[in-house]
Scaffold this active site. Sequence first.
Site, PDB file in Angstrom:
ATOM      1  CB  SER A 149     -12.926   5.041   3.003  1.00 19.42           C
ATOM      2  OG  SER A 149     -11.702   4.844   2.347  1.00 19.42           O
ATOM      3  CD  GLU A 232      -8.034  -2.125   5.232  1.00 17.94           C
ATOM      4  OE1 GLU A 232      -7.157  -2.136   6.113  1.00 17.94           O
ATOM      5  OE2 GLU A 232      -8.354  -1.102   4.612  1.00 17.94           O
TER       6      GLU A 232
HETATM    7  C1  FAD Z   1      -8.801   4.677  -1.905  1.00 21.44           C
HETATM    8  C2  FAD Z   1      -8.119   4.624  -0.574  1.00 21.44           C
HETATM    9  C3  FAD Z   1      -8.864   4.478   0.575  1.00 21.44           C
HETATM   10  C4  FAD Z   1      -8.239   4.441   1.819  1.00 21.44           C
HETATM   11  N1  FAD Z   1      -9.022   4.347   2.948  1.00 21.44           N
HETATM   12  C5  FAD Z   1      -8.422   4.365   4.169  1.00 21.44           C
HETATM   13  C6  FAD Z   1      -9.236   4.347   5.355  1.00 21.44           C
HETATM   14  O1  FAD Z   1     -10.456   4.304   5.300  1.00 21.44           O
HETATM   15  N2  FAD Z   1      -8.604   4.411   6.543  1.00 21.44           N
HETATM   16  C7  FAD Z   1      -7.239   4.455   6.666  1.00 21.44           C
HETATM   17  O2  FAD Z   1      -6.752   4.479   7.785  1.00 21.44           O
HETATM   18  N3  FAD Z   1      -6.459   4.492   5.554  1.00 21.44           N
HETATM   19  C8  FAD Z   1      -7.015   4.456   4.319  1.00 21.44           C
HETATM   20  N4  FAD Z   1      -6.235   4.503   3.184  1.00 21.44           N
HETATM   21  C9  FAD Z   1      -4.784   4.696   3.343  1.00 21.44           C
HETATM   22  C10 FAD Z   1      -3.932   3.490   2.965  1.00 21.44           C
HETATM   23  O3  FAD Z   1      -4.029   2.484   3.926  1.00 21.44           O
HETATM   24  C11 FAD Z   1      -2.486   4.029   2.833  1.00 21.44           C
HETATM   25  O4  FAD Z   1      -2.488   4.934   1.769  1.00 21.44           O
HETATM   26  C12 FAD Z   1      -1.508   2.921   2.586  1.00 21.44           C
HETATM   27  O5  FAD Z   1      -1.343   2.127   3.728  1.00 21.44           O
HETATM   28  C13 FAD Z   1      -0.127   3.478   2.151  1.00 21.44           C
HETATM   29  O6  FAD Z   1       0.332   4.443   3.018  1.00 21.44           O
HETATM   30  P1  FAD Z   1       0.854   5.843   2.472  1.00 21.44           P
HETATM   31  O7  FAD Z   1      -0.189   6.412   1.579  1.00 21.44           O
HETATM   32  O8  FAD Z   1       1.277   6.658   3.659  1.00 21.44           O
HETATM   33  O9  FAD Z   1       2.119   5.508   1.571  1.00 21.44           O
HETATM   34  P2  FAD Z   1       3.592   5.218   2.075  1.00 21.44           P
HETATM   35  O10 FAD Z   1       3.571   4.273   3.208  1.00 21.44           O
HETATM   36  O11 FAD Z   1       4.285   6.519   2.287  1.00 21.44           O
HETATM   37  O12 FAD Z   1       4.215   4.482   0.838  1.00 21.44           O
HETATM   38  C14 FAD Z   1       4.702   5.172  -0.327  1.00 21.44           C
HETATM   39  C15 FAD Z   1       5.298   4.140  -1.271  1.00 21.44           C
HETATM   40  O13 FAD Z   1       6.427   3.495  -0.644  1.00 21.44           O
HETATM   41  C16 FAD Z   1       6.263   2.080  -0.653  1.00 21.44           C
HETATM   42  N5  FAD Z   1       6.816   1.516   0.585  1.00 21.44           N
HETATM   43  C17 FAD Z   1       6.637   1.973   1.838  1.00 21.44           C
HETATM   44  N6  FAD Z   1       7.269   1.176   2.727  1.00 21.44           N
HETATM   45  C18 FAD Z   1       7.842   0.174   2.017  1.00 21.44           C
HETATM   46  C19 FAD Z   1       8.629  -0.991   2.360  1.00 21.44           C
HETATM   47  N7  FAD Z   1       8.957  -1.274   3.628  1.00 21.44           N
HETATM   48  N8  FAD Z   1       9.019  -1.815   1.352  1.00 21.44           N
HETATM   49  C20 FAD Z   1       8.699  -1.554   0.057  1.00 21.44           C
HETATM   50  N9  FAD Z   1       7.967  -0.468  -0.335  1.00 21.44           N
HETATM   51  C21 FAD Z   1       7.546   0.378   0.636  1.00 21.44           C
HETATM   52  C22 FAD Z   1       4.752   1.880  -0.709  1.00 21.44           C
HETATM   53  O14 FAD Z   1       4.422   0.613  -1.243  1.00 21.44           O
HETATM   54  C23 FAD Z   1       4.322   3.021  -1.614  1.00 21.44           C
HETATM   55  O15 FAD Z   1       4.497   2.665  -2.970  1.00 21.44           O
HETATM   56  C24 FAD Z   1      -6.827   4.541   1.915  1.00 21.44           C
HETATM   57  C25 FAD Z   1      -6.073   4.689   0.748  1.00 21.44           C
HETATM   58  C26 FAD Z   1      -6.701   4.724  -0.489  1.00 21.44           C
HETATM   59  C27 FAD Z   1      -5.863   4.876  -1.721  1.00 21.44           C
END
Ligand code: FAD
Length: 395
Positions: A149, A232
């Site tokens: 972001s 955060e």
């Molecule tokens: C609007 C927005 C702004 C963001 N801004 C930033 C930013 O500024 N900087 C930054 O670094 N990141 C940012 N993010 C990223 C955000 O932190 C990640 O998207 C988030 O941590 C999830 O990681 P992922 O997208 O890789 O999903 P994944 O980790 O791949 O997860 C996919 C799905 O699997 C589920 N899952 C995964 N592991 C488990 C578990 N152990 N138990 C149960 N369920 C599980 C998750 O809940 C999810 O539903 C942003 C995301 C959004 C949507």
Amino acid sequence: MSQRPEADLRARVDALLAAHDPATTERRAFLEARWDAGLAWVHFPEGLGGLGLPRGLQGVVDDRLEAAGAPDNDPRRIGIGLGMAAPTILALGTDEQRRRFLRPLWLGEEVWCQLFSEPGAGSDLAAVATRAVLDGDTWVVDGQKVWTSSAHLADHAILIARTDPDVPKHAGLTYFLLDMHDPGVEVRPLRQLTGEAEFNEVFLTGVRVPDDRRVGAVGEGWKVANATLMNERVSIGGGATPREAGMVGKVTEAWRAHPERRTPGTHQRLLELWVESEVLRMTGQRLRQKLAVGAPGPEGSAMKLTFARLAQELSGLEVELLGDDGLRYDDWTLRRPSYVDFTGRDAGYRYLRAKGNSIEGGTSEILRNIIAERVLGLPSEPRVDKDAAWKDLPR
Ligand SMILES: Cc1cc2nc3c(=O)[nH]c(=O)nc-3n(C[C@H](O)[C@H](O)[C@H](O)COP(=O)(O)OP(=O)(O)OC[C@H]3O[C@@H](n4cnc5c(N)ncnc54)[C@H](O)[C@@H]3O)c2cc1C
């Protein structure tokens, strides 16, 4: 400060206002004077914009300055700096880092972003693959970050990178402060569901980060990152709001404007969501009081979880109450907004933007795990060794 810190604080604010009348003082000059008077964030140490007072007293300053029409530092534009970078630098940075970064951060002169997530490391953040290799007294960083972001506006970033690939994943990370204007930093927009590109991909190619921009010891990045993540969650889910403000305020507006669309069913849902929003708001007040005497704990995760659920349910109800109008979307132009606003624009935007609330800052599933294990003390999820499980399968 005397035994009467609140009265002293009021006197200090009055003195600031008397010496720098907001009506005639230029915005920047006012903010600098506020910083110098220790009224930026009262719980920070003296000399760093604060007075070393309990955090709970910040409201005394904010309310009085707002009533006097004083300018603020546009907190929506610098949310990551205020909510994440600043508390981390204060708690775990060096004196030199505190002196260098906190003032321009608070004044809004320098915008921060968070380079944590990667294509293969989101929920499992400790899996980050971006490498930092020491070359003399400079780290050379290569890798790719995603969902960053405000990277398109940022001057600096908080970064976690792998500095030792040969130790268990949590032990091989280090935390850095990276200059986003340095050669080798490339920011590309990522368009999201709302049509906007509020976040980005960031490619890091041979970016040189001096060792004095490291926060915490080499290999302690996971500990530092956790301090950031706790903050955060509080900053996403725990903001101070008046009663019936935020998303619930938008829904009650729609409810009052469209009596013809009311049904017993929507009435019941509105009442339930209103009560839950109020409970969340008061829980936030309690959390902030607890913060006054310590760092955020896992309770911040519960607030953020509930905030995300309510934002999604409320924005859904708002669209429903607006009937056909709720289905119109004002503008799909690709924009790169200068701040994130969960309740801005129209009902359609709010509905779509709220979907991200259960992903950003830790997904709701991950937060439930944290609450189960660290708040409720339930046994942790069995960690499955996928290879062992595969080997054990009957063939
Ligand atoms: C609007 C927005 C702004 C963001 N801004 C930033 C930013 O500024 N900087 C930054 O670094 N990141 C940012 N993010 C990223 C955000 O932190 C990640 O998207 C988030 O941590 C999830 O990681 P992922 O997208 O890789 O999903 P994944 O980790 O791949 O997860 C996919 C799905 O699997 C589920 N899952 C995964 N592991 C488990 C578990 N152990 N138990 C149960 N369920 C599980 C998750 O809940 C999810 O539903 C942003 C995301 C959004 C949507």
